[in-house]
Design an enzyme around this catalytic site. Structure first.
Site, PDB file in Angstrom:
ATOM      1  N   GLU A   1      -1.525  -8.456  -6.310  1.00  0.00           N
ATOM      2  CA  GLU A   1      -1.784  -7.327  -7.480  1.00  0.00           C
ATOM      3  C   GLU A   1      -0.846  -7.848  -8.565  1.00  0.00           C
ATOM      4  O   GLU A   1       0.072  -8.679  -8.540  1.00  0.00           O
ATOM      5  CB  GLU A   1      -0.966  -6.129  -6.903  1.00  0.00           C
ATOM      6  CG  GLU A   1      -1.365  -5.467  -5.749  1.00  0.00           C
ATOM      7  CD  GLU A   1      -0.318  -4.230  -5.091  1.00  0.00           C
ATOM      8  OE1 GLU A   1       0.052  -3.855  -6.065  1.00  0.00           O
ATOM      9  OE2 GLU A   1      -0.532  -4.121  -3.794  1.00  0.00           O
TER      10      GLU A   1
ATOM     11  N   CYS B   1       2.595  -8.179 -15.266  1.00  0.00           N
ATOM     12  CA  CYS B   1       3.514  -8.285 -14.029  1.00  0.00           C
ATOM     13  C   CYS B   1       2.563  -9.052 -12.944  1.00  0.00           C
ATOM     14  O   CYS B   1       1.341  -8.714 -12.604  1.00  0.00           O
ATOM     15  CB  CYS B   1       3.651  -7.129 -13.550  1.00  0.00           C
ATOM     16  SG  CYS B   1       4.688  -7.135 -11.875  1.00  0.00           S
TER      17      CYS B   1
ATOM     18  N   CYS C   1       5.636 -10.999   1.353  1.00  0.00           N
ATOM     19  CA  CYS C   1       7.095 -11.489   1.208  1.00  0.00           C
ATOM     20  C   CYS C   1       7.841 -11.273   2.378  1.00  0.00           C
ATOM     21  O   CYS C   1       7.779 -10.573   3.331  1.00  0.00           O
ATOM     22  CB  CYS C   1       7.797 -10.440   0.066  1.00  0.00           C
ATOM     23  SG  CYS C   1       9.238 -10.844  -0.306  1.00  0.00           S
TER      24      CYS C   1
ATOM     25  N   CYS D   1      13.169  -6.341   2.123  1.00  0.00           N
ATOM     26  CA  CYS D   1      13.805  -5.024   1.561  1.00  0.00           C
ATOM     27  C   CYS D   1      13.256  -3.819   2.085  1.00  0.00           C
ATOM     28  O   CYS D   1      12.028  -3.775   2.053  1.00  0.00           O
ATOM     29  CB  CYS D   1      13.775  -5.001  -0.121  1.00  0.00           C
ATOM     30  SG  CYS D   1      14.360  -6.499  -1.079  1.00  0.00           S
TER      31      CYS D   1
ATOM     32  N   CYS E   1      10.496  -1.586   0.499  1.00  0.00           N
ATOM     33  CA  CYS E   1       9.445  -2.070  -0.544  1.00  0.00           C
ATOM     34  C   CYS E   1       8.167  -2.424   0.267  1.00  0.00           C
ATOM     35  O   CYS E   1       8.207  -2.569   1.418  1.00  0.00           O
ATOM     36  CB  CYS E   1      10.091  -3.567  -0.996  1.00  0.00           C
ATOM     37  SG  CYS E   1       8.950  -4.611  -1.764  1.00  0.00           S
TER      38      CYS E   1
ATOM     39  N   CYS F   1       4.152  -2.129  -7.255  1.00  0.00           N
ATOM     40  CA  CYS F   1       3.545  -3.419  -6.541  1.00  0.00           C
ATOM     41  C   CYS F   1       3.717  -3.256  -5.244  1.00  0.00           C
ATOM     42  O   CYS F   1       4.520  -2.781  -4.296  1.00  0.00           O
ATOM     43  CB  CYS F   1       3.905  -4.758  -7.255  1.00  0.00           C
ATOM     44  SG  CYS F   1       2.885  -5.393  -8.155  1.00  0.00           S
TER      45      CYS F   1
HETATM   46  N1  SAH Z   1      11.072 -10.293  -5.100  1.00  0.00           N
HETATM   47  C1  SAH Z   1      11.638  -9.854  -6.561  1.00  0.00           C
HETATM   48  C2  SAH Z   1      10.534  -9.515  -7.463  1.00  0.00           C
HETATM   49  C3  SAH Z   1       9.505  -8.498  -6.750  1.00  0.00           C
HETATM   50  S1  SAH Z   1      10.106  -6.717  -6.609  1.00  0.00           S
HETATM   51  C4  SAH Z   1      12.815  -9.179  -6.333  1.00  0.00           C
HETATM   52  O1  SAH Z   1      13.224  -8.705  -5.442  1.00  0.00           O
HETATM   53  O2  SAH Z   1      13.259  -8.742  -7.754  1.00  0.00           O
HETATM   54  C5  SAH Z   1      10.174  -6.205  -8.387  1.00  0.00           C
HETATM   55  C6  SAH Z   1      11.117  -5.022  -8.312  1.00  0.00           C
HETATM   56  O3  SAH Z   1      10.806  -3.670  -7.788  1.00  0.00           O
HETATM   57  C7  SAH Z   1      12.731  -5.180  -7.491  1.00  0.00           C
HETATM   58  O4  SAH Z   1      13.765  -4.822  -8.363  1.00  0.00           O
HETATM   59  C8  SAH Z   1      12.292  -4.391  -6.362  1.00  0.00           C
HETATM   60  O5  SAH Z   1      13.509  -4.360  -5.637  1.00  0.00           O
HETATM   61  C9  SAH Z   1      11.496  -3.322  -6.877  1.00  0.00           C
HETATM   62  N2  SAH Z   1      11.113  -2.476  -5.949  1.00  0.00           N
HETATM   63  C10 SAH Z   1      10.338  -2.750  -4.740  1.00  0.00           C
HETATM   64  N3  SAH Z   1      10.030  -1.739  -4.045  1.00  0.00           N
HETATM   65  C11 SAH Z   1       9.994  -0.675  -4.769  1.00  0.00           C
HETATM   66  C12 SAH Z   1       9.700   0.658  -4.719  1.00  0.00           C
HETATM   67  N4  SAH Z   1       8.957   1.340  -3.799  1.00  0.00           N
HETATM   68  N5  SAH Z   1      10.252   1.572  -5.927  1.00  0.00           N
HETATM   69  C13 SAH Z   1      10.804   1.098  -7.093  1.00  0.00           C
HETATM   70  N6  SAH Z   1      10.919  -0.229  -7.146  1.00  0.00           N
HETATM   71  C14 SAH Z   1      10.731  -1.018  -6.068  1.00  0.00           C
END
Ligand code: SAH
Length: 355
Positions: A99, A112, A119, A123, A126, A343
């Protein structure tokens, strides 16, 4: 790299700098060097080989035979009726989908990009990580998202955030090559100061990035103010604890002079109390001792996870606490709320994924 996309045995010309392309055109194709500038310039506009009008037909045929040049295919496009945000689902050569998002800000248009199909960072809140990592993207597949969006919108892209699917520092070489390509003067020429690299906190990668001569903004996904809380939502924290992470951030600032920013996703009842805010303020003040900024984002709910986003009032109160304690913070505006622009969710729902 063994986990990059399947080898096709042809030259991946969009992953090349102009200097590399020039060498390839001379030595690999036996053509004069100036052809490289012509090809390079078409590629920046997202023009395919057949459309490279100032090349002789024979050379276009030779390119098609010897080179692998394609842009990610737009599999789906959602346009926000609220703010013009566009979300793209791109299909890659092997059917994997990623995406990208096009966002309009007052200071310019920002894209973006994703850097991995899936990944492996795990997390817990996510969507991108739910099915693990399929593979890394090549530099051309990351750059291709930007050129394809530029061609689709007809608008200039002034900034990039590496905040899409994947962890840039887990695909380090391709991410750095992408940064060099997208910022090249003869290329899209996007200022490094207008590029943010977001990481969940891979400490050796942060330290290495500090020495690449690429003055990008480092954006660190913190999301918690102590190790226990952070480890419970971000497995990477078991490997690199907060103290080590803050030290790496300080090192990044001291080496590059670039301000570090922190992302903090507000999860209702998990990390959004006033105590959390106070602990976060003292962590950042003692850990950084340099200008930095906290971006607060209310969690975008992912139905496969148990978490929900904090209420707007809670987010504002959290932000006020940080600001009153001398830490600059803002609650990030939700762009593209009507198209679920966060994303990972579109890829997840794409029927392409058989499992
Ligand atoms: N892997 C990298 C970049 C991708 S995620 C990172 O972890 O920073 C981009 C951002 O979106 C990160 O801060 C991530 O923690 C956040 N993110 C992921 N899922 C999310 C969600 N459901 N709601 C809000 N932010 C989210």
């Amino acid at each position: 790299m063994d986990d990059n996309r399947p080898a096709v045995g042809r030259a991946d010309i969009l992953s090349m700098t102009l200097a590399e392309l020039t060498e390839f055109v001379k030595d690999g194709l036996g053509e004069p060097a100036y052809r490289a500038s012509q090809i390079y310039s078409w590629m920046q506009k997202g023009v395919m080989i057949d459309g490279m009008r100032n090349l002789p037909a024979a050379l276009r045929e030779k390119l098609k035979e010897k080179c692998e040049y394609r842009l990610p295919k737009i599999a789906k496009k959602l346009v926000s009726q609220i703010d013009g945000t566009r979300k793209y689902l791109f299909e890659l050569i092997d059917g994997e989908c990623v995406e990208s998002v096009f966002m309009k800000y007052e200071h310019g248009n920002t894209v973006c990009v994703s850097c991995q199909a899936g990944c492996r960072m795990g997390c817990r809140f996510c969507a991108s990580t739910l099915k693990g990592r399929k593979r890394n993207l090549t530099p051309s597949e990351i750059l291709g998202q930007v050129t394809a969006i530029g061609a689709d919108t007809g608008e200039r892209v002034g900034g990039i955030v590496m905040m899409g699917i994947g962890e840039p520092l887990d695909n380090y070489d391709a991410a750095v090559k992408f940064l060099r390509l997208v910022s090249a003067e003869e290329g899209l020429n996007i200022g490094l100061r207008h590029i943010s690299v977001s990481t969940c906190g891979i400490v050796p990668g942060i330290r290495r990035l500090a020495h690449e001569g690429l003055p990008v903004t480092l954006s660190v996904s913190l999301h918690a103010s102590n190790d226990e809380e952070r480890s419970s939502i971000m497995p990477i924290n078991n490997k690199y604890h907060i103290a080590e992470l803050m030290e790496a951030c300080r090192y990044y600032f001291e080496t590059t002079g670039r301000r570090v920013s922190f992302e903090y996703t507000l999860i209702a009842g998990k990390n959004d109390s006033s105590d959390d805010a106070r602990r976060l303020a003292s962590l950042i003040k003692s850990g950084m001792r340099s200008p930095c900024h906290v971006n607060l984002i209310r969690l975008n709910e992912v139905k496969e996870t148990p978490f929900s986003g904090s209420a707007k009032a809670r987010a504002d109160a959290f932000c006020d606490t940080l600001n009153s304690l001398g830490v600059t913070a803002t609650v990030r505006r939700r762009l593209g709320a009507d198209i679920n622009a966060s994303c990972g969710q579109l890829r997840l729902s794409a029927a392409k994924d058989p499992e």
